[in-house]
Design a protein around this motif. Sequence first.
Motif, short mmCIF file in Angstrom:
data_model
loop_
_atom_site.label_atom_id
_atom_site.label_comp_id
_atom_site.label_asym_id
_atom_site.label_seq_id
_atom_site.Cartn_x
_atom_site.Cartn_y
_atom_site.Cartn_z
N LYS A 4 -8.91 -1.23 0.52
CA LYS A 4 -9.82 -0.90 -0.49
C LYS A 4 -10.13 -2.05 -1.09
O LYS A 4 -11.26 -2.28 -1.63
CB LYS A 4 -9.33 0.49 -1.43
CG LYS A 4 -10.02 0.76 -2.46
CD LYS A 4 -9.79 1.85 -2.97
CE LYS A 4 -10.73 2.58 -4.08
NZ LYS A 4 -11.06 1.76 -5.36
N TYR A 28 -12.11 -4.39 0.69
CA TYR A 28 -13.61 -3.70 0.53
C TYR A 28 -14.46 -4.42 -0.74
O TYR A 28 -15.59 -4.60 -0.55
CB TYR A 28 -13.68 -2.56 0.70
CG TYR A 28 -14.89 -1.83 0.90
CD1 TYR A 28 -15.60 -1.54 2.17
CD2 TYR A 28 -15.73 -1.18 -0.19
CE1 TYR A 28 -16.64 -1.07 2.36
CE2 TYR A 28 -17.01 -0.68 -0.01
CZ TYR A 28 -17.47 -0.71 1.09
OH TYR A 28 -18.74 0.17 1.12
N GLU A 29 -13.78 -4.23 -1.93
CA GLU A 29 -14.42 -4.52 -3.09
C GLU A 29 -14.42 -5.98 -3.46
O GLU A 29 -15.14 -6.44 -4.18
CB GLU A 29 -13.65 -3.65 -4.08
CG GLU A 29 -13.59 -2.24 -3.99
CD GLU A 29 -12.80 -1.57 -4.89
OE1 GLU A 29 -11.87 -2.26 -5.66
OE2 GLU A 29 -12.90 -0.40 -4.85
#
Length: 538
Positions: free
Chosen positions: A442, A445-446
């Motif tokens: 995550k 991903y960011e």
Amino acid sequence: MVSSTISPAPPTAASPMASPPRSPFSSISSDAPAGLVVFLVALPLCLGIALASGAPLLSGIIAGMVGGLVVAWISGSQLSVSGPAAGLTAIIVTAIQTLGSFEALLASVVVAGCIQILLGVLRAGFIALYFPSSVIRGMLAAIGLILILKQIPHFLGADADYFEDMMFLQFDGQNTFSAIQHALQAISPGSALIGVISLSLLLLWDNVLAKKVKALRLVPAALVVVVLSIGLNALFDSAAPTLRIRPEHLVQLPIINSFTDFLATFTMPDWSAFSRPVVYQVAFTIAIVASLESLLSVEAVDKLDPHKRVTPPNRELIAQGIGNTVSGLLGGLPLTAVIVRSSANINAGGQTRMSSFLHGLLLLVSLLFLGSVLNYIPLAALAAVLLVVGFRLTRPALYRAQFKLGWQQFLPFVVTVLAILFTDLLKGVTVGLVVGIFFVLKANYEQAFFLRGAGAAPHAADTIYLKLAEQVSFLNKASIVKVLMELPENSHVVIDGSSSASIDYDVLEAIENFRTSAPDRGIRLELIAVPQVGVMGH
């Protein structure tokens, strides 16, 4: 932060700001009492794990001796303690049944040790670097909880099956909580009384007496508790027979009366078993599980070390491999670095590998000379020692500190705690790692790039500027593809890789696909320092 949260330095321990000892002999005043404490904790566990594994009782003592006398000097860790591990009991029980004899199992242990040595030489220890700190802290906290929950039946004198069973489902059909419920219905008054007195003295000694009287800092509280418990049981025997502790609730060490008896304790492997393929299958399982447990344990120990020393993982694999080879040749169980004994070592003020060595030496001495004396020690007193160790590992301040770090740290931590509590060590850590990896994905991903909308200086009003991060891996591919697909038609797009040290091939391929399809969407694409897939490697 971790060491101060989990376990404050005991009176005998050096300050975290002090320099680490230069040699194992320079801190003998701290290591000797710590070695004694670890010995008192390890002795019944070595016997109990052997019993639970369906192996000869002395095989556990032999493994503990090898862990202290051999592994301690080869390992790069100053504070970890190696010995038979409860996490391997289920594997050993199954292996003995599969192989047909304990001697055949010893052959597998020897081969497992050789495999671990090979893994260390091949530098496979790098895997230890990928365990998130939140999972390691969760493992420590879970072990603390398990120590507390598992010791309650022994503390109350209601369970004669004494060993550090780290699994939720026990061999006797009970689980962690049902065993406590059963214990509350079968309390042994003498054991419970000794347990309460021992626990009270431990807390009083460390928190009050040792702080007021400096001389008492040189005496380990665990030793005082053991001596007092033996005296109390002797008093019960003469003055209050109804409180006398039953033999099954005392340490039970086999007695050696001669050199012949001593030599008879060592069992040789079944040499003919080396020709059987199943021996190597069992060996591979033992090697992998023992290696993972050892790497997890030394990683946790390094976090608890007041001096923040770092254990070389490849050297640890070699040390554990040599230890298992020697243990198998002498008739001992497979061994690992064990967090329970290591935590007891740190909490008792251990500074160098000397404390682990002394614990191994005391196991040898006890085997030769002290069996009759040690068999008077009530298990309730040893349970009190482990209750204190468990609380220091899972104190409430640790949970508060993890919560303050945010959900990305707290959730893997608490999931690891619960998963270990309701399964076992390796399964729980695996679940924790899965959750930890989710947050890593995550985060990647960011954080793959910085996106500036139309009109962002110094670009033109119709320009969309996408600057790639320093490291762009395949984990970033999903977020980059998502942004590229959502870019408006008939726009000017700049993808800037000038600050990137490396861009993964999968990401470059995604950008190349976007470059090919961009004209169909009326997008004018400008690439800065982004190599085309076709020219990579030239």
